[in-house]
Design an enzyme around this catalytic site. Structure first.
Site, mmCIF file in Angstrom:
data_model
loop_
_atom_site.group_PDB
_atom_site.id
_atom_site.type_symbol
_atom_site.label_atom_id
_atom_site.label_comp_id
_atom_site.label_asym_id
_atom_site.label_seq_id
_atom_site.Cartn_x
_atom_site.Cartn_y
_atom_site.Cartn_z
ATOM 1 N N GLY A 36 33.685 34.591 36.386
ATOM 2 C CA GLY A 36 34.538 34.735 35.177
ATOM 3 C C GLY A 36 33.682 35.260 33.682
ATOM 4 O O GLY A 36 34.836 36.127 33.297
ATOM 5 N N HIS A 37 32.319 36.013 34.344
ATOM 6 C CA HIS A 37 31.808 36.944 33.204
ATOM 7 C C HIS A 37 32.983 38.048 33.244
ATOM 8 O O HIS A 37 32.994 38.751 32.532
ATOM 9 C CB HIS A 37 30.616 36.963 33.978
ATOM 10 C CG HIS A 37 29.428 36.213 33.539
ATOM 11 N ND1 HIS A 37 28.779 35.318 34.739
ATOM 12 C CD2 HIS A 37 29.153 34.618 32.330
ATOM 13 C CE1 HIS A 37 28.237 34.598 34.230
ATOM 14 N NE2 HIS A 37 28.055 34.286 33.139
HETATM 15 P P1 AMP Z 1 26.549 31.727 30.857
HETATM 16 O O1 AMP Z 1 26.230 32.708 31.407
HETATM 17 O O2 AMP Z 1 26.859 30.628 31.610
HETATM 18 O O3 AMP Z 1 26.001 31.499 29.698
HETATM 19 O O4 AMP Z 1 28.773 32.117 30.339
HETATM 20 C C1 AMP Z 1 28.180 33.441 29.406
HETATM 21 C C2 AMP Z 1 30.242 33.208 29.184
HETATM 22 O O5 AMP Z 1 30.756 32.866 30.164
HETATM 23 C C3 AMP Z 1 30.346 32.275 27.897
HETATM 24 O O6 AMP Z 1 30.870 32.717 26.604
HETATM 25 C C4 AMP Z 1 31.259 31.358 29.435
HETATM 26 O O7 AMP Z 1 32.293 30.056 28.422
HETATM 27 C C5 AMP Z 1 31.759 32.306 30.612
HETATM 28 N N1 AMP Z 1 32.393 31.733 31.300
HETATM 29 C C6 AMP Z 1 31.251 31.232 32.274
HETATM 30 N N2 AMP Z 1 31.715 30.282 33.021
HETATM 31 C C7 AMP Z 1 33.727 31.159 33.270
HETATM 32 C C8 AMP Z 1 33.959 31.017 33.978
HETATM 33 N N3 AMP Z 1 34.544 30.788 34.561
HETATM 34 N N4 AMP Z 1 35.740 31.127 33.318
HETATM 35 C C9 AMP Z 1 35.730 31.934 32.549
HETATM 36 N N5 AMP Z 1 34.749 31.748 31.117
HETATM 37 C C10 AMP Z 1 33.807 31.484 32.138
#
Ligand code: AMP
Length: 271
Positions: A32-33
């Site tokens: 995702g990241h």
């Molecule tokens: P986090 O590290 O969980 O705070 O996420 C950082 C960024 O990555 C945020 O904008 C999330 O929405 C995005 N993100 C997390 N998981 C996914 C995913 N599976 N697909 C797309 N973006 C994601």
């Protein structure tokens, strides 16, 4: 890739450039990241990734402590992706100053995750507001997986007339359907299977309720999810993604939002 742990040295480097494309993360990087970073790299600005596990957005200390961290592995990956800048601030670097803008917290912050994780979005907006002030990014790449978060950050930016533009990025999924998440590594094989079965169930449900909304019976759905192996369900709701209001009848733009636990792992998604 240049790594910064201090905002002043970071600002010295980036504020002389034409601007940056910013990808905020809490580390534990996954596909995702990576997808956000790849999109950011397509912009004409340099890509800046941050890794900061923000204590203020965790409503339980134990959850903050056990949040997956793997900075060494993350750095290796970011180097491979040819990210320009990595910012890994300390708590003091982020919270040791008074930001110019006050946080604007839209009333929809009380719904869904806001209802079940008290103070969570206030903590998210607080850190995002500070990052924006330090970095002054041209673009900020955010995932639709955390749609409520994305919506609230957009509202804050609109209200405060901040010049950064939000780029909404699609949710990246594992082969079994579930959204990639840093929290997934806490799931063993059987629990992954449960998450996948729940995803498939809700995916099919969404298709059915588009045709016949009376099939959306929350108590029955919750019972089914418990049967499939969920320990607890925080919410299952249909929201219009434009105004973030609960829908009464299906229209084109609604998403099915859900948050539930498998053992102690809380998973959220929207489809
Ligand atoms: P986090 O590290 O969980 O705070 O996420 C950082 C960024 O990555 C945020 O904008 C999330 O929405 C995005 N993100 C997390 N998981 C996914 C995913 N599976 N697909 C797309 N973006 C994601």
């Amino acid at each position: 890739m240049k790594i910064f742990k201090d905002k002043h040295t970071l600002q010295k480097e980036i504020l002389k450039t034409k601007g940056t494309s910013f990808v905020p993360t809490m580390g534990g990087l996954h596909n995702g990241h990576i997808s956000l970073i790849k999109q950011s790299k397509k912009s004409k600005f340099k890509t800046l990734v941050s890794i900061f596990v923000n204590p203020k957005q965790f409503n339980k200390k134990s959850d903050f402590r056990s949040y997956p961290r793997n900075t060494k592995k993350d750095i290796k990956l970011l180097k491979k992706l040819k990210v320009d800048y990595l910012y890994i601030p300390t708590f003091k670097d982020i919270y040791g100053f008074r930001p110019k803008n006050k946080v604007f917290l839209d009333k929809s912050s009380k719904k869904l995750c806001g209802k079940f994780r008290k103070g969570h979005f206030k903590g998210v907006l607080n850190v995002v507001n500070r990052f924006i002030e330090i970095i002054r990014p041209r673009y900020i790449y955010l995932g639709k997986k955390d749609y409520q978060q994305l919506y609230l950050i957009k509202k804050h930016i609109e209200r405060k007339k901040i010049k950064s533009k939000i780029i909404e990025c699609k949710t990246i999924r594992e082969n079994n359907g579930i959204a990639c998440s840093s929290r997934n590594i806490a799931l063993n094989k059987d629990q992954m299977k449960i998450a996948s079965n729940i995803f498939n169930y809700l995916y099919k449900l969404k298709k059915k309720i588009k045709k016949s909304y009376k099939l959306f019976k929350i108590s029955k759905i919750k019972r089914d999810l418990i049967y499939l192996g969920a320990k607890k369900i925080d919410y299952i709701e249909n929201y219009n993604i434009k105004d973030f209001k609960k829908i009464k009848k299906p229209n084109k733009k609604f998403n099915l939002f859900f948050a539930y636990y498998i053992k102690n792992t809380r998973l959220i998604d929207n489809i």
